[in-house]
Every structure is written in C-alpha cells, then in structure tokens.
Design a protein around this motif. Structure first.
Motif, PDB file in Angstrom:
ATOM      1  N   UNK A  69      15.842 -11.946 -71.335  1.00 22.78           N
ATOM      2  CA  UNK A  69      16.609 -11.858 -72.563  1.00 22.78           C
ATOM      3  C   UNK A  69      17.932 -11.133 -72.361  1.00 22.78           C
ATOM      4  N   UNK A  70      18.846 -11.319 -73.295  1.00 23.38           N
ATOM      5  CA  UNK A  70      20.176 -10.720 -73.189  1.00 23.38           C
ATOM      6  C   UNK A  70      20.092  -9.202 -73.165  1.00 23.38           C
ATOM      7  N   UNK A  71      19.344  -8.622 -74.083  1.00 22.96           N
ATOM      8  CA  UNK A  71      19.262  -7.157 -74.147  1.00 22.96           C
ATOM      9  C   UNK A  71      18.640  -6.577 -72.880  1.00 22.96           C
ATOM     10  N   UNK A  72      17.487  -7.129 -72.465  1.00 19.18           N
ATOM     11  CA  UNK A  72      16.783  -6.584 -71.310  1.00 19.18           C
ATOM     12  C   UNK A  72      17.624  -6.598 -70.045  1.00 19.18           C
ATOM     13  N   UNK A  73      18.297  -7.726 -69.778  1.00 20.66           N
ATOM     14  CA  UNK A  73      19.098  -7.819 -68.564  1.00 20.66           C
ATOM     15  C   UNK A  73      20.370  -6.984 -68.666  1.00 20.66           C
ATOM     16  N   UNK A  74      20.957  -6.932 -69.848  1.00 21.17           N
ATOM     17  CA  UNK A  74      22.169  -6.128 -70.065  1.00 21.17           C
ATOM     18  C   UNK A  74      21.889  -4.651 -69.798  1.00 21.17           C
ATOM     19  N   UNK A  75      20.748  -4.178 -70.270  1.00 20.72           N
ATOM     20  CA  UNK A  75      20.380  -2.779 -70.068  1.00 20.72           C
ATOM     21  C   UNK A  75      20.210  -2.475 -68.580  1.00 20.72           C
ATOM     22  N   UNK A  76      19.568  -3.379 -67.836  1.00 25.13           N
ATOM     23  CA  UNK A  76      19.358  -3.143 -66.411  1.00 25.13           C
ATOM     24  C   UNK A  76      20.681  -2.994 -65.670  1.00 25.13           C
ATOM     25  N   UNK A  77      21.602  -3.899 -65.943  1.00 25.68           N
ATOM     26  CA  UNK A  77      22.892  -3.835 -65.269  1.00 25.68           C
ATOM     27  C   UNK A  77      23.665  -2.571 -65.597  1.00 25.68           C
ATOM     28  N   UNK A  78      23.645  -2.191 -66.874  1.00 24.63           N
ATOM     29  CA  UNK A  78      24.402  -1.015 -67.300  1.00 24.63           C
ATOM     30  C   UNK A  78      23.767   0.270 -66.802  1.00 24.63           C
ATOM     31  N   UNK A  79      22.450   0.268 -66.635  1.00 18.94           N
ATOM     32  CA  UNK A  79      21.746   1.491 -66.231  1.00 18.94           C
ATOM     33  C   UNK A  79      21.749   1.683 -64.715  1.00 18.94           C
ATOM     34  N   UNK A  80      21.483   0.589 -63.979  1.00 16.29           N
ATOM     35  CA  UNK A  80      21.298   0.724 -62.534  1.00 16.29           C
ATOM     36  C   UNK A  80      22.550   0.448 -61.699  1.00 16.29           C
ATOM     37  N   UNK A  81      23.495  -0.306 -62.229  1.00 17.56           N
ATOM     38  CA  UNK A  81      24.623  -0.739 -61.410  1.00 17.56           C
ATOM     39  C   UNK A  81      25.962  -0.137 -61.850  1.00 17.56           C
ATOM     40  N   UNK A  82      26.243  -0.181 -63.144  1.00 19.28           N
ATOM     41  CA  UNK A  82      27.562   0.239 -63.633  1.00 19.28           C
ATOM     42  C   UNK A  82      27.926   1.676 -63.242  1.00 19.28           C
ATOM     43  N   UNK A  83      27.021   2.665 -63.338  1.00 16.29           N
ATOM     44  CA  UNK A  83      27.407   4.027 -62.939  1.00 16.29           C
ATOM     45  C   UNK A  83      27.923   4.114 -61.502  1.00 16.29           C
TER      46      UNK A  83
END
Length: 299
Positions: free
Chosen positions: A137-151
């Motif tokens: 889903x959009x929310x689930x995948x968006x959260x993963x990217x923002x939490x694990x990769x963006x920082x």
C-alpha cells in the motif's frame, strides 16, 4: 589496526558474505531447517522472535536465526537493487554455504518480503514458504522509505559519511558491532548516495508492484507450498488487501486469518507512542502462529 567486531554469545557464529560478516545461530538438533527472518532492521534478538523459533524447534524443526546486513551484530552492507535484494543474496549464500538447503523460509513484515524475494530469485533452495505481516500500500511503503532511507540521504548530502555514522540507527549498529564505524566511514560518499537513492526508489509505489520494489511477474517463480497469514483488518502498515493480492499472485497458496487479534499491530503502536514499551515489540504475538505454521508444514 582494524576495530574489533561484535561480542558473540554462546551459539552465535560468523559467516562471511560479499566481504561482510553475518552473525547467525542455529536452534535445535534435528529436523528440517527453517530460516526465520524478522522485519524492519531488527536483529534476531528482537523480542518475540525467539519464542516463535523455540516453538518451531519443539515441533521438530531446526531454526536458523540470522542478523541480516544492517541488523544486529552483522556488518553493514550497501549494495544491490534494493535492501531486500541484498538480503536475499545474503540468505542464499548463507543457506548454501552452511549446506542446509533446500529448506523452509519463514518471515514477517520485512522478513516476509525478504523470504518471498529469496524464493523468487533462488527457488532451488526453498522447500516451503511461510509469510505474515506483508507490507504494501501507499502508506506502508512510503513510511518504510522515509524511515529507513531518507535520513541517510539527508545525512550524506549534508556532512558526508561522518554524518551517516552519526544517525541514531547506525549508531546502534556501531554499538553492537564496533567494526561498523570504520565500514561506514570508509564507504565512498557518492556511491553511498547512489545506493540510497536506488533503495529509496524501491519504496515508491508503482503499478504492477504489490510488494515494494518487486514486479508482480516475479511471483510466478514461487511454486513451493506457501502459507500466508493475512494482515489485520485495519493494519495500515501490513494491509489485509496486500495479503489477499499476494495470495492471488502465488498460485496454490494457503491464506489464513491471523491467529493474533485483528488490531494487534495498532495496539502495539499505541503502547510504543505512549512510552509504555522501549522497543516496538509487536512481534510478541508471533509465537501464536506456531500451531498454524506447524500444521501447514506437516501436511
């Protein structure tokens, strides 16, 4: 002089994959092997995983617990099409190197994705597959990217690899394995950014990708008996819809309702937000799946 690696407990061993050390242990003395994988960047020692492993051992199996690259005591590694692709390559090397395949793969959340992708890429090492808490889903995948990769992207663009080494999550990896600090600092800044942007792209929702970074046609490679424990009714991180779609994509798979409460993930999230738990220990419920898993594997 190279920095010392992690302090190993009794039973823990090291296996080298692609220039990095993977810490693993095997529970049980006889029976088929189950490679059990948790989610997120959590280690094999995350609360809730070992009770499930022990229940599977009591059911007559041997269980491989492993710290994936970037998890627990293992070395950090940065390569591959996505982080899950890197983990799949690592698990394949571990299973073949230890001579325990073909075996059963089982995993929840990110571990479900890792297990499915390993089965897609290396079907010859898998006998059966068991997955639950599948992210989508959009929310689930968006959260993963923002939490694990963006920082990490923000850090490397701002202050280079020293900035990356200062991020809380990587500080945890360094605390568990001091050699990781040197590994991070020695990584080329431009190459790291390139890898992180590629890994982030895997978490951008795309048509034809039910699970992040994996084309739906890859599911045709999964032909082994598969058990899917569907996501909770209102679980936004592991949507019920995603489990149903995966069950359609894996021909002949078995889909069952979760053995834990429908709202287990939401309640654990609330407890963590309220400061009632130090870790996101929603995995505590996983042991409840042991009877269903053992019944399926025994067919």
């Amino acid at each position: 002089m190279a920095t010392a690696g992690p302090k190993l407990r009794r039973g823990e061993k090291i296996f080298e994959v692609n220039g990095g050390n993977v810490v693993y242990e095997i529970l049980g003395r006889e029976g088929e092997f189950i490679a059990l994988t948790p989610g997120g960047r959590f280690s094999k020692d995350i609360d809730g995983l070992r009770p499930l492993a022990q229940a599977l051992v009591k059911g007559g199996y041997r269980v491989l617990l492993w710290d994936r690259p970037n998890c627990g005591k293992s070395d950090v590694q940065f390569y591959g099409q996505s982080e899950s692709h890197m983990r799949a390559e690592t698990l394949h090397a571990l299973i073949t190197g230890l001579g325990i395949g073909p075996c059963i793969l089982a995993g929840g959340s990110g571990g479900a994705r890792d297990s499915m992708l390993t089965t897609m890429l290396y079907p010859e090492i898998v006998r059966k597959l068991v997955v639950w808490n599948i992210v989508g889903g959009i929310y689930g995948t968006f959260v993963l990217g923002s939490y694990y990769i963006v920082p990490s992207i923000l850090a490397v663009r701002g202050t280079g690899m020293p900035g990356v080494a200062g991020i809380g999550e990587w500080r945890e990896r360094i605390a568990e394995n001091p050699a990781n600090e040197e590994r991070i600092l020695s990584f080329d800044r431009d190459e790291f950014l390139k890898v992180m942007l590629r890994w982030l792209n895997a978490f951008v929702s795309k048509p034809g990708q039910t699970i992040p970074g994996v084309d739906d046609e890859m599911f045709d490679n999964i032909t082994v008996p598969t058990l899917i424990i569907r996501g909770g009714e209102n679980d936004m991180d592991h949507p019920k819809r995603t489990s149903l779609e995966v069950s359609c994509l894996i021909k002949g798979s078995t889909l069952i309702d979760p053995p834990w409460p429908e709202d287990a993930w939401e309640r654990a999230s609330e407890q963590r937000a309220a400061g009632k738990v130090k870790r996101f220990n929603m995995f505590d419920t996983w042991v409840q799946a042991a009877p269903a898993i053992l019944e399926f594997l025994g067919r």
